[in-house]
Design a protein around this motif. Structure first.
Motif, PDB file in Angstrom:
ATOM      1  N   LEU A 146       1.027  -0.935   0.174  1.00 17.23           N
ATOM      2  CA  LEU A 146      -0.028   0.018   0.287  1.00 17.23           C
ATOM      3  C   LEU A 146       0.992   1.078  -0.031  1.00 17.23           C
ATOM      4  O   LEU A 146       1.602   1.351   0.470  1.00 17.23           O
ATOM      5  CB  LEU A 146      -1.006   0.025   1.764  1.00 17.23           C
ATOM      6  CG  LEU A 146      -1.723  -0.763   1.178  1.00 17.23           C
ATOM      7  CD1 LEU A 146      -2.850  -0.980   2.394  1.00 17.23           C
ATOM      8  CD2 LEU A 146      -2.878  -1.228   0.033  1.00 17.23           C
ATOM      9  N   ALA A 147       0.773   2.230  -1.162  1.00 14.86           N
ATOM     10  CA  ALA A 147       1.503   3.375  -0.981  1.00 14.86           C
ATOM     11  C   ALA A 147       0.761   5.028  -0.208  1.00 14.86           C
ATOM     12  O   ALA A 147      -0.091   5.399  -0.411  1.00 14.86           O
ATOM     13  CB  ALA A 147       1.663   3.978  -2.720  1.00 14.86           C
ATOM     14  N   VAL A 148       1.190   4.626   0.651  1.00 11.59           N
ATOM     15  CA  VAL A 148       1.143   5.581   2.129  1.00 11.59           C
ATOM     16  C   VAL A 148       2.509   6.142   2.388  1.00 11.59           C
ATOM     17  O   VAL A 148       3.972   5.796   2.443  1.00 11.59           O
ATOM     18  CB  VAL A 148       0.863   4.592   3.335  1.00 11.59           C
ATOM     19  CG1 VAL A 148       0.647   5.693   4.242  1.00 11.59           C
ATOM     20  CG2 VAL A 148      -0.962   4.505   2.287  1.00 11.59           C
ATOM     21  N   THR A 149       3.242   7.534   2.286  1.00  8.73           N
ATOM     22  CA  THR A 149       3.941   8.022   2.918  1.00  8.73           C
ATOM     23  C   THR A 149       4.158   9.122   4.560  1.00  8.73           C
ATOM     24  O   THR A 149       3.027   9.587   4.223  1.00  8.73           O
ATOM     25  CB  THR A 149       3.787   9.357   2.239  1.00  8.73           C
ATOM     26  OG1 THR A 149       3.998   9.008   0.345  1.00  8.73           O
ATOM     27  CG2 THR A 149       5.575   9.844   1.845  1.00  8.73           C
ATOM     28  N   VAL A 150       5.086   8.479   5.069  1.00  2.00           N
ATOM     29  CA  VAL A 150       4.947   9.208   5.953  1.00  2.00           C
ATOM     30  C   VAL A 150       5.953  10.549   6.725  1.00  2.00           C
ATOM     31  O   VAL A 150       7.331   9.873   5.895  1.00  2.00           O
ATOM     32  CB  VAL A 150       5.015   7.523   7.308  1.00  2.00           C
ATOM     33  CG1 VAL A 150       4.858   8.556   8.735  1.00  2.00           C
ATOM     34  CG2 VAL A 150       3.604   6.889   6.734  1.00  2.00           C
ATOM     35  N   VAL A 151       5.511  11.119   6.741  1.00  2.00           N
ATOM     36  CA  VAL A 151       6.505  12.127   6.871  1.00  2.00           C
ATOM     37  C   VAL A 151       6.685  12.789   8.348  1.00  2.00           C
ATOM     38  O   VAL A 151       5.401  12.924   9.136  1.00  2.00           O
ATOM     39  CB  VAL A 151       6.269  13.468   6.092  1.00  2.00           C
ATOM     40  CG1 VAL A 151       6.938  14.615   6.111  1.00  2.00           C
ATOM     41  CG2 VAL A 151       5.664  13.623   4.790  1.00  2.00           C
TER      42      VAL A 151
END
Length: 659
Positions: free
Chosen positions: A514-519
């Motif tokens: 799953l494409a999830v970006t955590v910043v």
């Protein structure tokens, strides 16, 4: 169930019946039909593996199963999915008995507080009791039928313990009714004793027919609409406060029509962030403790407040202290009658989309519009805020770290050159229509509420009804499951303190690609609470991530003497290594250009991405200029605390007591 009485039965276990039934339930809203519960999430233990585990294995073609790492996080994932689906679909979550089940209680409370539907299927202890005490069995001395699952009762909208198979005939439809009711929705709990899950019963076949559940849009009463229209006619300085109900009702167009027609500025709560998608002079952003100072000044001046789909809770109203106009009057549109009557409001009980449409039609017919001088006041206030926002977000400005207040301690050296506001500026620069940014506890949701541009499809998913640390990453996964379009980015903006509390669902994102970006803006602590502490106590204590200045001795002769404090250097924790070890593509980016590159190069990555950005501690966005009912100590010899107590008591006189 249908009205047919064929006499045909189907022999299934309780667990098989539950899963078969759930696979046949649909919602219908505005002509769109979809599965109400398209998947089940969970972690298996002895309390659910032989029952629900077997059923989910056998029926996996009908009901996909997603394996998680922490039960609380899985409930948050379900809530995030339900919110992204506008409450028209949700997920089921199963856990084993005892600690697995109790891990879901916090998630249940968050869902109920925020009116988000989730279905929880916790295992429970044996109904037969023949086994005697087992691993997670609570033995209450005077309430023999009590189990740990009774902890769900006060935080759920519906609770039932299934002690006999035939109880499903009424329990399952009742659960679906609550999940699909915009007035009563929240956490729904069907507690399933371990032995009962595997018991078989001859269920009537029609129980498993496909069933549609209509998402209702209750119409408003015409007299209530007319009463609010008359109040608008008399108002000289009206405002609208938009809450999450506008979003769930898909009432954006109707809200924009009313605002433009009657010339009324619209402010948004955290749940209502993005309720207005057009850019207009009347679209002015956040309200309350994390609103803009310009917006809060407008609220203080307002003589008429129309709330739509909001409960007007503590954060939005600055503890009910924002409404300073002595002639202010309130009206509210809400599908829930209890919420519509808050602050003594003139209530319109009904669906937000239908009520706003009806009100706009009456207002247009009557030619109602706010005075030109009020519209000019609004424009001037927002124009004054615009350069302040731009300066705080500008990533090209070299921040002078010497200007950071040292409080009572020297700020330990870090390698940070960006502020958290500048990181938000970079994320805003990168955001495209269709993208979603997610935040919950700590500083990130407040900062996004204040400065994020959520118009034109740049969605902002904020959870602050329960301010629950650990919601962010699983909610981001839920948002991604709700919309798998690879061209739409899901960004989770999460502080390092919250990330360290619950990072493990990164593994779930990796498992499912799953494409999830955590910043992560790394500021070395629970800095938003540090900020509050400095404003109410005047000294830092226990909120930053620092080494203890000496060894703690709790066992020896020195245990009762002075002990070293947590006032050493910042902890050396490598968040990139943590994230990488959990299956994410992890990057550390210090400069604005490095952040831009990391965001651009990972946009199409099919899996979790973690970008760690060191930020300068103790640097906040411009304040909201709002008072908050958090009381400093009434007894203290410290002059700073005494001064803060005096300021607090002065603010008490501004609170409204209207219920």
């Amino acid at each position: 169930m249908s009205n047919s009485r064929t006499g045909t039965t189907v022999r299934l276990t309780v667990a098989q019946a539950v899963i078969t039934y759930l696979a046949k339930q649909y919602t219908v809203a505005d002509g769109q039909r979809r599965r109400l519960i398209p998947a089940t999430l969970g972690i298996f233990g002895h309390g659910n593996v032989a029952g629900l585990g077997q059923a989910l294995d056998q029926l996996s073609d009908l009901m996909p199963f997603v394996q998680g790492r922490n039960e609380q996080s899985l409930v948050h994932l379900g809530s995030g999915y339900a919110k992204a689906m506008r409450r028209r679909a949700t997920l089921a979550i199963t856990a084993s008995i005892g600690p697995g089940a109790l891990n879901m209680v916090t998630g249940a409370a968050l869902a109920t507080v925020n009116r988000l539907p989730v279905l929880l299927l916790p295992g429970d202890t044996y109904a037969s009791r023949r086994q005697g005490p087992v691993l997670q069995q609570l033995q209450h001395p005077i309430e023999a039928d009590t189990t740990v699952n009774d902890a769900f009762r006060p935080v759920s909208r519906f609770f039932d313990r299934i002690n006999r198979p035939e109880q499903l005939l009424t329990a399952l439809p009742s659960a679906m009714r609550v999940l699909t009711d915009p007035v009563d929705t929240g956490a729904v709990v069907l507690s399933l004793p371990q032995d009962i899950q595997s018991h078989a019963f001859d269920f009537p076949a029609e129980l498993f027919d496909e069933r549609d559940w209509l998402i209702r849009r209750p119409p408003p009463d015409a007299e209530e609409i007319n009463a609010v229209a008359r109040m608008l006619t008399e108002a000289r300085r009206p405002i609208i406060i938009a809450g999450g109900g506008v979003v769930y009702s898909d009432a954006t167009e109707e809200l924009e029509d009313l605002a433009a027609t009657a010339g009324i500025p619209v402010l948004e709560t955290m749940a209502g962030k993005g309720a207005v998608q057009q850019r207009g002079w009347w679209q002015i952003g956040g309200i309350g403790l994390e609103g803009t100072p310009a917006n809060n000044d407008l609220v203080r001046a307002a003589d008429f407040v129309l709330t739509v789909g909001s409960r007007l809770t503590d954060f939005a109203t600055a503890s009910q202290s924002l409404f300073e106009n002595p002639d202010v009057r309130f009206a509210a549109i809400n599908v829930n009658a209890h919420d519509a009557n808050r602050l003594g409001a003139t209530a319109v009980v009904g669906d937000a989309k239908r009520a706003l449409g009806a009100l706009a039609a009456v207002v247009r017919s009557a030619g109602v519009s706010s005075p030109p001088e009020w519209q000019e006041t609004v424009r001037a206030a927002t124009a004054e805020w615009a350069p302040m926002r731009a300066a705080a977000l500008d990533p090209e400005t070299l921040f002078d770290i010497s200007s950071v207040p040292a409080d009572n301690d020297v700020v330990p050296a870090t390698d940070a050159i960006l502020t958290q506001g500048q990181v938000i500026g970079l994320l805003q620069e990168h955001a495209r229509p269709g993208d979603t940014i997610v935040a919950a506890a700590g500083g990130p949701p407040g900062d996004l509420q204040k400065v994020w541009d959520a118009t034109e499809g740049r969605h902002c998913h904020l959870e602050f009804g329960f301010s629950c640390m650990g919601y962010e990453i699983p909610a981001g996964i839920g948002v991604r499951l709700a919309d798998p379009d690879p061209d739409k980015r899901v960004v989770v903006f999460i502080g390092d303190g919250t990330f360290l509390m619950s990072p493990t669902e990164l593994v779930t994102a990796a498992l499912e690609s799953l494409a999830v970006t955590v910043v992560i803006p790394e500021n070395h602590g629970y800095q938003v609470i540090h900020r509050l502490q400095m404003g109410r106590h005047g000294r830092e204590f226990g909120n930053e991530f620092r080494y203890r200045s000496g060894r703690l001795d709790l066992a020896g002769e020195k245990a009762a003497e002075h002990q070293p404090r947590l006032d050493g250097d910042y902890l050396d924790v490598d968040l990139v290594e943590v994230a990488s070890g959990l299956g994410a593509r992890a990057i550390r980016a210090k400069t604005a250009d490095e952040v831009r590159t990391a965001l651009e190069q990972t946009r199409q990555h099919q899996g979790p991405v973690v970008i760690v950005v060191p930020v300068i501690p103790h640097v906040d966005l411009p304040g909201a200029g709002a008072w908050w009912d958090v009381a400093p100590s009434e007894v203290s010899e410290d002059g700073t605390v005494q001064r803060l107590r005096g300021e607090y008591e002065a603010g008490l006189g501004k609170q409204l007591w209207l219920g």
